[in-house]
Design a protein around this motif. Structure first.
Motif, PDB file in Angstrom:
ATOM      1  N   LEU A 149       0.843  -1.191   0.000  1.00  0.00           N
ATOM      2  CA  LEU A 149       0.000   0.000   0.000  1.00  0.00           C
ATOM      3  C   LEU A 149       0.880   1.243   0.000  1.00  0.00           C
ATOM      4  O   LEU A 149       1.685   1.441   0.911  1.00  0.00           O
ATOM      5  N   PHE A 150       0.733   2.076  -1.017  1.00  0.00           N
ATOM      6  CA  PHE A 150       1.577   3.253  -1.173  1.00  0.00           C
ATOM      7  C   PHE A 150       0.851   4.244  -2.075  1.00  0.00           C
ATOM      8  O   PHE A 150      -0.165   3.909  -2.702  1.00  0.00           O
ATOM      9  N   ALA A 151       1.367   5.460  -2.148  1.00  0.00           N
ATOM     10  CA  ALA A 151       0.733   6.502  -2.951  1.00  0.00           C
ATOM     11  C   ALA A 151       1.703   7.011  -4.010  1.00  0.00           C
ATOM     12  O   ALA A 151       2.707   7.639  -3.689  1.00  0.00           O
ATOM     13  N   LYS A 152       1.402   6.741  -5.260  1.00  0.00           N
ATOM     14  CA  LYS A 152       2.216   7.270  -6.353  1.00  0.00           C
ATOM     15  C   LYS A 152       1.745   8.687  -6.690  1.00  0.00           C
ATOM     16  O   LYS A 152       0.532   8.932  -6.781  1.00  0.00           O
ATOM     17  N   PRO A 153       2.685   9.622  -6.878  1.00  0.00           N
ATOM     18  CA  PRO A 153       2.287  10.998  -7.204  1.00  0.00           C
ATOM     19  C   PRO A 153       1.685  11.090  -8.593  1.00  0.00           C
ATOM     20  O   PRO A 153       1.902  10.229  -9.446  1.00  0.00           O
ATOM     21  N   ASP A 154       0.940  12.162  -8.838  1.00  0.00           N
ATOM     22  CA  ASP A 154       0.244  12.313 -10.114  1.00  0.00           C
ATOM     23  C   ASP A 154       1.201  12.315 -11.301  1.00  0.00           C
ATOM     24  O   ASP A 154       0.883  11.750 -12.358  1.00  0.00           O
ATOM     25  N   ASP A 155       2.376  12.942 -11.134  1.00  0.00           N
ATOM     26  CA  ASP A 155       3.284  13.039 -12.284  1.00  0.00           C
ATOM     27  C   ASP A 155       3.918  11.699 -12.650  1.00  0.00           C
ATOM     28  O   ASP A 155       4.508  11.567 -13.717  1.00  0.00           O
ATOM     29  N   TYR A 156       3.786  10.697 -11.780  1.00  0.00           N
ATOM     30  CA  TYR A 156       4.270   9.354 -12.098  1.00  0.00           C
ATOM     31  C   TYR A 156       3.593   8.822 -13.359  1.00  0.00           C
ATOM     32  O   TYR A 156       4.193   8.072 -14.133  1.00  0.00           O
ATOM     33  N   PHE A 157       2.359   9.231 -13.582  1.00  0.00           N
ATOM     34  CA  PHE A 157       1.567   8.691 -14.680  1.00  0.00           C
ATOM     35  C   PHE A 157       1.767   9.460 -15.985  1.00  0.00           C
ATOM     36  O   PHE A 157       1.185   9.100 -17.014  1.00  0.00           O
ATOM     37  N   ASP A 158       2.593  10.498 -15.952  1.00  0.00           N
ATOM     38  CA  ASP A 158       2.852  11.280 -17.163  1.00  0.00           C
ATOM     39  C   ASP A 158       4.094  10.818 -17.913  1.00  0.00           C
ATOM     40  O   ASP A 158       4.356  11.283 -19.025  1.00  0.00           O
ATOM     41  N   VAL A 159       4.867   9.908 -17.317  1.00  0.00           N
ATOM     42  CA  VAL A 159       6.120   9.461 -17.916  1.00  0.00           C
ATOM     43  C   VAL A 159       5.852   8.681 -19.199  1.00  0.00           C
ATOM     44  O   VAL A 159       4.893   7.898 -19.286  1.00  0.00           O
ATOM     45  N   GLY A 160       6.711   8.900 -20.195  1.00  0.00           N
ATOM     46  CA  GLY A 160       6.657   8.109 -21.424  1.00  0.00           C
ATOM     47  C   GLY A 160       5.369   8.240 -22.192  1.00  0.00           C
ATOM     48  O   GLY A 160       4.887   7.264 -22.784  1.00  0.00           O
ATOM     49  N   GLY A 161       4.787   9.442 -22.183  1.00  0.00           N
ATOM     50  CA  GLY A 161       3.559   9.648 -22.939  1.00  0.00           C
ATOM     51  C   GLY A 161       2.310   9.142 -22.246  1.00  0.00           C
ATOM     52  O   GLY A 161       1.251   9.044 -22.857  1.00  0.00           O
ATOM     53  N   GLY A 162       2.436   8.788 -20.974  1.00  0.00           N
ATOM     54  CA  GLY A 162       1.260   8.391 -20.202  1.00  0.00           C
ATOM     55  C   GLY A 162       0.875   6.928 -20.309  1.00  0.00           C
ATOM     56  O   GLY A 162      -0.267   6.560 -20.023  1.00  0.00           O
ATOM     57  N   TRP A 163       1.835   6.049 -20.673  1.00  0.00           N
ATOM     58  CA  TRP A 163       1.490   4.627 -20.830  1.00  0.00           C
ATOM     59  C   TRP A 163       1.050   3.992 -19.514  1.00  0.00           C
ATOM     60  O   TRP A 163       0.326   2.994 -19.516  1.00  0.00           O
ATOM     61  N   ARG A 164       1.451   4.591 -18.380  1.00  0.00           N
ATOM     62  CA  ARG A 164       1.047   4.027 -17.091  1.00  0.00           C
ATOM     63  C   ARG A 164      -0.423   4.271 -16.770  1.00  0.00           C
ATOM     64  O   ARG A 164      -0.935   3.736 -15.784  1.00  0.00           O
ATOM     65  N   ARG A 165      -1.083   5.071 -17.592  1.00  0.00           N
ATOM     66  CA  ARG A 165      -2.517   5.294 -17.406  1.00  0.00           C
ATOM     67  C   ARG A 165      -3.360   4.212 -18.082  1.00  0.00           C
ATOM     68  O   ARG A 165      -4.578   4.183 -17.909  1.00  0.00           O
ATOM     69  N   GLN A 166      -2.704   3.342 -18.848  1.00  0.00           N
ATOM     70  CA  GLN A 166      -3.413   2.330 -19.619  1.00  0.00           C
ATOM     71  C   GLN A 166      -3.243   0.946 -18.991  1.00  0.00           C
ATOM     72  O   GLN A 166      -2.398   0.737 -18.127  1.00  0.00           O
ATOM     73  N   ALA A 167      -4.046  -0.006 -19.457  1.00  0.00           N
ATOM     74  CA  ALA A 167      -3.972  -1.375 -18.951  1.00  0.00           C
ATOM     75  C   ALA A 167      -2.545  -1.890 -19.051  1.00  0.00           C
ATOM     76  O   ALA A 167      -1.890  -1.738 -20.082  1.00  0.00           O
ATOM     77  N   GLY A 168      -2.060  -2.493 -17.971  1.00  0.00           N
ATOM     78  CA  GLY A 168      -0.687  -2.972 -17.916  1.00  0.00           C
ATOM     79  C   GLY A 168       0.245  -2.013 -17.198  1.00  0.00           C
ATOM     80  O   GLY A 168       1.365  -2.373 -16.866  1.00  0.00           O
ATOM     81  N   GLY A 169      -0.218  -0.773 -16.957  1.00  0.00           N
ATOM     82  CA  GLY A 169       0.618   0.214 -16.292  1.00  0.00           C
ATOM     83  C   GLY A 169       0.292   0.417 -14.830  1.00  0.00           C
ATOM     84  O   GLY A 169       0.775   1.369 -14.212  1.00  0.00           O
ATOM     85  N   GLY A 170      -0.526  -0.471 -14.275  1.00  0.00           N
ATOM     86  CA  GLY A 170      -0.945  -0.323 -12.884  1.00  0.00           C
ATOM     87  C   GLY A 170      -0.158  -1.198 -11.929  1.00  0.00           C
ATOM     88  O   GLY A 170       0.778  -1.907 -12.319  1.00  0.00           O
ATOM     89  N   PRO A 171      -0.535  -1.204 -10.662  1.00  0.00           N
ATOM     90  CA  PRO A 171       0.233  -1.921  -9.649  1.00  0.00           C
ATOM     91  C   PRO A 171       0.193  -3.437  -9.776  1.00  0.00           C
ATOM     92  O   PRO A 171       1.056  -4.107  -9.214  1.00  0.00           O
ATOM     93  N   VAL A 172      -0.763  -4.000 -10.507  1.00  0.00           N
ATOM     94  CA  VAL A 172      -0.784  -5.456 -10.654  1.00  0.00           C
ATOM     95  C   VAL A 172       0.462  -5.947 -11.382  1.00  0.00           C
ATOM     96  O   VAL A 172       1.172  -6.837 -10.911  1.00  0.00           O
TER      97      VAL A 172
END
Length: 365
Positions: free
Chosen positions: A155-178
């Motif tokens: 359990l942790f908190a990733k900052p908002d700008d973490y999801f902006d890296v590399g064109g925002g691929w972490r906002r899509q399926a496969g870019g989450g904590p699983v």
């Protein structure tokens, strides 16, 4: 020190984890950073920082300057392609986790490495943690009796700008904590408790509302009969994650009073990483007090230990602590998590087959 020349290692992929590998190789007395491969300007900057040769691609590196070993820190989708190239060149390779983005592709890489006799390691670096090693000794040594229950959290908190890296691929399926974080936890629990044979998982994106999950809950069945629960979330204001409790990575604030794993057996229990061991002095009974001890364990960055281990593997002195088959087994569990979250049903690992789509779970709509 063995007195032998330092092992020449190259890092392919100059991103965040590639940079960490380069730093540890440069600091290791058993290895030297011979080269960095990847796109400019990141690869150029990293190579200049450590006085290493630079190449634009793995293919160019292998053609012009065959190193003793390669650390493959490229995006997940390129792991198998790069790993196969190293195997074909006869160069031992340490592939960052996860081994691949499908079980089918990972199987191809593992079998190719075994056929060629080329060492293939997977970067599940927590297997080199002194804390995890001591916890495993406790379990294997029988101090807990038969393990019956496992409770884990990340359990942790990733900052908002973490999801902006590399064109925002972490906002899509496969870019989450699983896929990005749970893979470490699954491998760690497998190493401590044994193989996972059944998974039931559910995911949620309720906090951020992105196409990718921010929270997941799992029920795990282990081969020895133990049951486990695990919660992972990158949107939780909580310190109960390995990074924040173990004190092994100085870049994270440390909370040494917290635990992220609890293993309970028929004779005792162990909380990790505080290493509080509780046992009954007589027959187990909730009416009786526990004898409590805090095990003394040294702390060290597992990435540094992993580099030393890779150098020893390259020299032929030891077998990999986490080889291709280990990475493949962990990936199978992750694939089962994704499948269970998608269908809402438990997945029996003994009945799964390779060849499912690329890993990446989407929360239910």
């Amino acid at each position: 020190m063995t007195g032998e020349p330092a092992v020449r290692l190259a890092v392919v992929g100059p991103g965040t984890i590639g940079r960490r590998h380069a730093e540890e190789i440069a600091a290791c007395p058993l290895a030297e950073l011979a080269a960095v491969a990847g796109p400019a300007p990141l690869a150029d900057a990293l190579a200049d920082e450590h006085g290493a040769a630079r190449y634009r691609s793995l293919a160019e590196l292998l053609e012009r300057d065959r190193p003793d070993g390669v650390v493959l820190a490229t995006p997940n989708r390129l792991h198998v392609e790069g790993g196969l190239a190293c195997v074909a060149a006869g160069v031992p390779v340490l592939v960052e986790k996860p081994l691949a983005d499908t079980v089918e592709a990972a199987t191809r890489l593992v079998e190719a490495a075994e056929t060629a006799g080329v060492p293939l390691l997977v970067g599940h670096h927590r297997r080199h943690s002194p804390v995890m090693a001591r916890a495993r000794e406790v379990v294997i040594g029988g101090a807990l009796g038969r393990v019956v229950a496992v409770v884990g959290t990340a359990l942790f908190a990733k900052p908002d700008d973490y999801f902006d890296v590399g064109g925002g691929w972490r906002r899509q399926a496969g870019g989450g904590p699983v896929l990005l974080n749970l893979v470490h936890e699954v491998d760690g629990l497998r190493w401590l408790v044994g193989d996972v044979v059944r998974v039931h998982a559910t995911v949620s994106n309720a906090v951020r509302g992105l196409p990718v999950e921010d929270t997941a809950a799992l029920v795990l069945t282990f081969a020895g009969g133990a049951l486990g629960t695990f919660l992972v979330s990158d949107a939780a204001a909580s310190p109960r994650s390995w990074e924040q409790t173990s004190g092994e990575d100085a870049s994270y604030p440390s909370h040494p009073d917290e635990d992220c794993y609890h293993l309970a057996g028929t004779a005792g229990s162990l909380s990790v990483p505080t290493m509080r061991l509780r046992r009954f002095s007589g027959p187990p009974s909730w009416w009786e007090p526990f004898e409590t001890a805090t095990l003394d364990v040294g702390r060290r960055d597992p990435l540094a230990a992993q580099v030393e281990h890779f150098a020893a593997v390259v020299r032929g002195e030891v077998e990999p602590v986490c080889g291709g088959r280990d990475g493949l087994a962990t990936l199978r569990v992750l694939e089962a998590v994704v499948e269970s979250a998608r269908t809402g049903r438990p997945v029996d690992l003994s009945r799964t087959t390779p060849g499912r789509p690329t890993l990446g779970v989407r929360p239910p709509t």
